[in-house]
Design a protein around this motif. Structure first.
Motif, short mmCIF file in Angstrom:
data_model
loop_
_atom_site.label_atom_id
_atom_site.label_comp_id
_atom_site.label_asym_id
_atom_site.label_seq_id
_atom_site.Cartn_x
_atom_site.Cartn_y
_atom_site.Cartn_z
N PHE A 142 4.80 -40.29 39.54
CA PHE A 142 4.92 -41.72 39.24
C PHE A 142 3.61 -42.24 38.64
CE2 PHE A 142 3.50 -41.13 43.59
CZ PHE A 142 2.46 -42.03 43.73
N ALA A 143 3.65 -43.41 38.04
CA ALA A 143 2.48 -44.02 37.42
C ALA A 143 1.67 -44.80 38.45
CB ALA A 143 2.91 -44.94 36.28
N ARG A 144 0.35 -44.67 38.40
CA ARG A 144 -0.49 -45.43 39.30
C ARG A 144 -1.94 -45.46 38.80
NH1 ARG A 144 -0.93 -41.53 44.67
NH2 ARG A 144 -1.80 -39.71 43.64
N THR A 145 -2.66 -46.43 39.28
CA THR A 145 -4.11 -46.55 39.07
C THR A 145 -4.73 -46.86 40.41
OG1 THR A 145 -3.74 -47.46 36.85
CG2 THR A 145 -5.93 -47.74 37.80
N PHE A 146 -5.60 -45.98 40.89
CA PHE A 146 -6.24 -46.28 42.17
C PHE A 146 -7.68 -45.76 42.17
CE2 PHE A 146 -5.22 -42.05 42.52
CZ PHE A 146 -4.94 -41.51 43.77
N GLY A 147 -8.42 -46.15 43.19
CA GLY A 147 -9.87 -45.98 43.16
C GLY A 147 -10.40 -44.68 43.71
N VAL A 148 -9.63 -43.60 43.63
CA VAL A 148 -10.11 -42.30 44.10
C VAL A 148 -9.95 -41.27 42.99
CG1 VAL A 148 -9.41 -42.86 46.46
CG2 VAL A 148 -7.91 -41.46 45.04
N TYR A 149 -10.74 -40.21 43.10
CA TYR A 149 -10.55 -39.06 42.22
C TYR A 149 -9.46 -38.18 42.82
CZ TYR A 149 -14.89 -40.32 39.89
OH TYR A 149 -15.86 -41.00 39.18
N ASP A 150 -8.65 -37.59 41.95
CA ASP A 150 -7.52 -36.77 42.38
C ASP A 150 -7.66 -35.39 41.74
OD1 ASP A 150 -5.13 -35.75 43.28
OD2 ASP A 150 -3.86 -37.26 42.32
#
Length: 314
Positions: A29-37
């Motif tokens: 799914f699409a997302r923007t969050f504040g961690v590195y993956d």
């Protein structure tokens, strides 16, 4: 290869980790969050887009999605796809650097007994998108997932240590991706020789005889890969040793100069002042003053009265 460059310390911090098997038709799914993956695919293929860049992450490949960047699966999996993932955070944004431009051999100032803050010159490097040594990396990711699933007070520290080991393995894997060019090998050989002989008088002829190259060419190679000419490299080692002796001994400036291989103490003073912005005597005085201030602070704490009265109003 494009790499992500992180300023350390501190090291990136663990958030969470996991393992998943995606069936054909599954899509991220699409997302923007504040961690590195950090993603490692061990079977199948994951189709990911970050920003405007599409990645086809097949078995044996690793992709690090960045904090604050929008990402999504631009295509569903076509087969069963096995994925390990780790989320982590870091206090400052990563920058980009080409693998060939990483200054692996660049000298860093060493800490001394007088330092109260860590060095700000250190860097950590992770491949952005690359094939990695799965036999080395997968057991670490499996270990992170296992510990995370049974996390308790006893094994929590192991989780963070294992994450640091993972970063070290990925950085080492990044460093091995290209064979060092001949000029890099020569620079390393010159540095190794100078590490053993830096206290001795610097002689270009001795360097040429040892390495079988002209001193001018050796200097160009060292400047390119280490950032210093042979003489600059030697002077760096001598001044770093002088800093330690100024803080840890009562030797005179002339005695310290002799110990670090500089015959003229006035010359050492000029070199020291040019590098640190103060003379050796001023540097030693600064260290003594710092010790006195720390001692006064400790004495003040010892003299403070202890209040044994019970608190009221609670």
């Amino acid at each position: 290869m494009l790499c992500l460059e992180f300023a350390i310390p501190p090291l990136p911090q663990f958030v969470t980790a996991g393992y998943a098997v995606w069936k054909p038709g599954d899509q991220h799914f699409a997302r923007t969050f504040g961690v590195y993956d950090l993603l490692l695919v061990t079977r199948g293929t994951l189709y990911m887009t970050e920003g405007q860049t599409e990645y086809e992450v097949s078995a044996g490949k690793l992709l690090v999605l960045e904090a604050g960047q929008r990402h999504f699966g631009h295509q569903a999996c076509l087969e069963h796809t096995e994925i390990y993932w780790v989320h982590f955070i870091h206090g400052s944004p990563a920058s980009y650097i080409s693998q060939k431009d990483i200054p692996w051999s660049a000298l860093l100032s060493k800490g001394t007994v007088e330092d109260v803050e860590p060095s700000t010159q250190q860097r950590m490097y992770l491949p952005k998108f690359a094939s990695v040594d799965v036999q080395t990396v997968e057991p670490m990711l499996r270990g992170l997932n296992d510990i995370h699933n049974r996390l308790n007070g006893e094994n929590a520290l192991k989780l963070h240590l294992l994450l640091a080991e993972l970063f070290a393995a990925l950085q080492a894997d990044c460093a091995r991706t290209t064979e060092p060019e001949p000029s890099s090998r020569l620079a390393q050989a010159a540095a190794a020789y100078l590490n053993e002989h830096w206290r001795e008088p610097f002689e270009r002829a001795a360097l040429e005889e040892k390495l079988h190259f002209q001193a001018s060419y050796i200097a160009r190679c060292m400047r390119k890969h280490i950032g210093k000419t042979p003489l600059q490299y030697v002077l760096h080692l001598r001044l770093e040793e002088a800093k330690k002796l100024l803080g840890g001994t009562v030797l005179s400036i002339s005695e310290i100069a002799e110990r670090v291989g500089i015959r003229d103490s006035n010359y050492m003073t000029r070199l020291f002042t040019a590098k640190l912005g103060m003379s050796p005597g001023a540097y030693r005085q600064m260290l003594r003053q710092r010790k006195e201030e720390e001692g006064e602070g400790t004495a003040l704490l010892l003299k403070m009265p202890i209040d044994n009265e019970k608190p009221t109003g609670l």
